[in-house]
Design a protein around this motif. Structure first.
Motif, short mmCIF file in Angstrom:
data_model
loop_
_atom_site.label_atom_id
_atom_site.label_comp_id
_atom_site.label_asym_id
_atom_site.label_seq_id
_atom_site.Cartn_x
_atom_site.Cartn_y
_atom_site.Cartn_z
N ARG A 110 40.83 41.59 31.41
CA ARG A 110 40.83 42.47 32.59
C ARG A 110 41.12 41.69 33.89
NH1 ARG A 110 40.68 45.23 36.39
NH2 ARG A 110 40.01 47.39 36.66
N THR A 111 41.28 40.38 33.82
CA THR A 111 41.63 39.60 35.02
C THR A 111 43.11 39.69 35.35
OG1 THR A 111 42.08 37.57 33.75
CG2 THR A 111 39.80 37.94 34.49
N PHE A 112 43.91 40.34 34.49
CA PHE A 112 45.35 40.45 34.67
C PHE A 112 46.02 39.07 34.67
CE2 PHE A 112 43.64 44.33 36.33
CZ PHE A 112 44.58 45.31 36.06
N GLY A 113 45.33 38.09 34.10
CA GLY A 113 45.91 36.75 34.01
C GLY A 113 45.92 35.99 35.31
N LEU A 114 45.16 36.46 36.31
CA LEU A 114 45.16 35.82 37.63
C LEU A 114 43.75 35.38 37.98
CD1 LEU A 114 46.86 35.11 40.13
CD2 LEU A 114 46.30 37.37 41.04
N LYS A 115 43.59 34.12 38.26
CA LYS A 115 42.27 33.58 38.59
C LYS A 115 41.93 33.89 40.04
CE LYS A 115 39.63 29.26 38.70
NZ LYS A 115 38.47 29.82 38.00
N VAL A 116 40.72 34.39 40.25
CA VAL A 116 40.23 34.66 41.60
C VAL A 116 40.01 33.35 42.33
CG1 VAL A 116 38.27 35.57 42.93
CG2 VAL A 116 39.17 36.86 40.98
N GLN A 117 40.45 33.28 43.59
CA GLN A 117 40.23 32.11 44.43
C GLN A 117 39.25 32.50 45.54
OE1 GLN A 117 43.87 30.24 45.73
NE2 GLN A 117 44.88 30.63 43.77
N GLU A 118 38.18 31.74 45.68
CA GLU A 118 37.12 32.18 46.58
C GLU A 118 36.23 31.02 47.01
OE1 GLU A 118 34.07 34.56 44.67
OE2 GLU A 118 34.57 33.72 42.72
N HIS A 119 35.45 31.30 48.05
CA HIS A 119 34.33 30.47 48.44
C HIS A 119 33.06 31.27 48.15
CE1 HIS A 119 37.21 27.87 50.41
NE2 HIS A 119 37.63 28.87 51.16
N THR A 120 32.00 30.62 47.70
CA THR A 120 30.77 31.33 47.37
C THR A 120 29.58 30.69 48.06
OG1 THR A 120 30.37 29.99 45.39
CG2 THR A 120 31.68 32.00 45.11
N ALA A 121 28.52 31.49 48.17
CA ALA A 121 27.26 31.00 48.72
C ALA A 121 26.12 31.61 47.92
CB ALA A 121 27.12 31.38 50.19
N GLN A 122 25.09 30.81 47.65
CA GLN A 122 24.00 31.24 46.78
C GLN A 122 22.67 30.87 47.42
OE1 GLN A 122 24.20 29.41 42.89
NE2 GLN A 122 23.31 31.20 41.90
N SER A 133 33.68 34.92 49.43
CA SER A 133 34.72 34.98 50.46
C SER A 133 36.04 34.71 49.75
CB SER A 133 34.47 33.95 51.56
OG SER A 133 35.52 33.94 52.49
N TYR A 134 36.88 35.72 49.63
CA TYR A 134 38.07 35.63 48.80
C TYR A 134 39.29 35.15 49.58
CZ TYR A 134 35.20 38.33 45.58
OH TYR A 134 34.18 38.75 44.76
N HIS A 184 36.90 49.39 32.63
CA HIS A 184 36.68 49.45 34.07
C HIS A 184 38.03 49.78 34.70
CE1 HIS A 184 35.94 48.49 38.16
NE2 HIS A 184 35.01 47.55 38.01
N SER A 185 38.13 50.99 35.26
CA SER A 185 39.42 51.47 35.78
C SER A 185 39.49 51.47 37.30
CB SER A 185 39.70 52.88 35.24
OG SER A 185 39.80 52.87 33.82
N GLY A 186 38.63 50.68 37.94
CA GLY A 186 38.66 50.59 39.40
C GLY A 186 39.61 49.49 39.85
N LEU A 187 40.84 49.84 40.15
CA LEU A 187 41.83 48.83 40.54
C LEU A 187 41.46 48.13 41.83
CD1 LEU A 187 45.16 50.74 39.77
CD2 LEU A 187 43.83 49.26 38.26
N TRP A 188 40.84 48.85 42.76
CA TRP A 188 40.57 48.25 44.07
C TRP A 188 39.49 47.20 44.04
CZ3 TRP A 188 43.51 48.16 48.18
CH2 TRP A 188 44.54 49.09 48.27
N GLU A 193 39.25 41.29 45.22
CA GLU A 193 38.93 39.91 44.84
C GLU A 193 40.15 39.01 44.95
OE1 GLU A 193 37.24 40.17 40.92
OE2 GLU A 193 35.23 40.55 41.71
N TRP A 194 41.33 39.59 44.88
CA TRP A 194 42.55 38.81 45.03
C TRP A 194 42.92 38.59 46.50
CZ3 TRP A 194 45.62 42.22 41.07
CH2 TRP A 194 45.28 41.85 39.76
N GLN A 195 42.52 39.53 47.36
CA GLN A 195 42.97 39.51 48.75
C GLN A 195 41.85 39.30 49.76
OE1 GLN A 195 46.08 39.09 47.88
NE2 GLN A 195 46.91 40.44 49.46
N GLY A 196 40.64 39.74 49.41
CA GLY A 196 39.58 39.85 50.39
C GLY A 196 39.60 41.25 50.98
N VAL A 197 38.43 41.80 51.24
CA VAL A 197 38.35 43.19 51.68
C VAL A 197 39.04 43.38 53.03
CG1 VAL A 197 36.74 44.99 52.42
CG2 VAL A 197 36.27 43.68 50.35
#
Length: 411
Positions: A110-122, A133-134, A184-188, A193-197
């Motif tokens: 379901r990732t469409f073969g594309l890895k999400v690029q992001e910064h994270t905080a925990q 932060s995408y 999971h059919s929610g494309l948005w 996650e690919w673009q940032g909101v």
């Protein structure tokens, strides 16, 4: 293959599971859910899911012992289900069999073969809920070539081994069934996650053509996956759950033979959560055409999650095969119930922040508002507490929520 000790652990857990699953109270709950889902609801229904399990293990019952990843997943599921049955009152119904997750050649298809690029905080190292932060990945039409999806395909050889081992483990204790894919059919959710909101909002204004191209390409891929899943019977028809809500329309006992795992027999769920901050016209242009193509392939659809849908319920109702609609914590239950078409279920999301704060007076007020609104408009209501990122290490708060919610709906 599991060793004797690990197999005995699973047998013991399965025995405990089946003791709950065959209780007479479960048959009564089945009847209530069937009435609820088929249009003649008796009372509002209550479920609790998406729990911060890292905060729950006060008695050690959630500690796993199996090391093999597949069977560890089955063990974890059994332990968590038993915990819910013992400590979190709700209208949870257990299938009278052990569910075995299907094994896919690419479980992350379901990732469409594309890895999400992001910064994270925990803030809590034990909590899987983190801040994201995408980083934008689509700048031009040529970037569509980045989509390189895998096929939706079962690993039949590994599944055969698992099935044979499961038969040995659970023989004489419980039947077994495959738990198929829940699409999971929610494309948005994926696009954000690919673009940032924030970048998605800019593109809706300034770059609609690339967005339409991306949505069209993703929809085509989804339809290909649906064809592949149907050809292999991969979709879920056994769990009786979609997006944290029970979907029963007949007793488990009336389907002794598994239904074909086709999309027509299955549910899917969709959403466009970031569209809370856009107009209904944007939903009409950038969600409905694509969601409709996907939803028409499924028998039933649960729509919505955390987005506020109050001002576009007519659009949601126009989507194919929608049965339940999310009334999020940001919705106005009174307006939502009055605007929701009568054939749809009002799936009210109790506010998890109130549980995290331990404010039970606010919880009761939150629930009563939804109950009053649904009763006033004669809408079928379900109360779903989910997205619980924390209870501040007070697991008893979920016990209190369950008792409170059930008391309120039963009265």
């Amino acid at each position: 293959m599991l060793n004797a000790k690990e197999a005995n652990v699973l047998r013991d857990l399965a025995q405990q599971y089946m003791e709950f699953a065959v209780r007479p109270q479960q048959r009564e709950l089945e009847k209530l859910w069937i009435a609820h889902n088929t249009g003649s609801g008796v009372r509002p229904m209550v479920l609790v899911d998406q729990i911060p399990w890292h905060e729950m293990n006060a008695d050690g019952s959630l500690t796993t012992v199996i090391t093999a990843p597949y069977w560890k997943e089955v063990e974890t599921s059994l332990r968590q289900t038993l915990y819910k049955m013992r400590f979190i009152p709700s209208d949870l119904v257990l299938p009278p069999y052990i569910l075995l997750p299907r094994i896919l050649k690419d479980p992350f298809f379901r990732t469409f073969g594309l890895k999400v690029q992001e910064h994270t905080a925990q803030t809590d190292i034990h909590n899987s809920v983190i801040s994201h932060s995408y980083i934008k990945q689509f700048e031009a039409m040529e970037d569509l070539e980045k989509l390189n999806p895998s096929d939706l395909c079962a690993d039949t050889a590994q599944e055969q081994e698992i099935w044979e081992e499961a038969q040995r483990i659970f023989e004489g204790i419980a039947p077994i069934r495959w738990q198929g894919v829940m699409m999971h059919s929610g494309l948005w959710d994926t696009i954000s996650e690919w673009q940032g909101v924030e970048e998605c909002y800019y593109m809706l204004l300034d770059e609609p053509e690339p967005l339409h191209a991306l949505l069209g390409r993703m929809t085509d891929i989804m339809l290909k996956w649906i064809d592949q899943g149907n050809a292999q019977g991969l979709f879920d028809t056994a769990s009786g759950i979609c997006h944290c809500s029970h979907t029963l329309v007949k007793p488990f006992s009336e389907t002794p033979d598994p239904l074909p795992g086709t999309s027509a027999n299955s549910w899917t769920f969709g959403m466009a959560q970031l569209f809370t901050a856009v107009s209904p016209d944007v939903t009409k242009e950038f969600e409905l055409p694509y969601a409709s193509r996907i939803f028409e392939r499924f028998g039933n659809v649960y729509y919505g999650c955390c987005e506020k849908l109050d001002d576009r319920l007519d659009l949601v109702a126009s989507l194919p095969h929608v049965r339940k609609v999310s009334c999020s914590p940001w919705s106005d239950p009174k307006h939502f119930a009055a605007s929701l078409p009568e054939q749809l279920v009002m799936s009210f999301k109790a506010n998890p922040a109130l549980i995290g704060a331990g404010d039970m007076d606010a919880v009761r007020e939150n629930l009563q508002g939804a109950i009053n609104a649904a009763r006033r408009e004669n809408r079928r209501l379900e109360i779903i507490l989910k997205d619980i990122s924390t209870v501040q290490y007070h697991p008893e708060r979920l016990t209190e929520f369950g008792k409170t919610a059930l008391e309120m709906v039963q009265n």
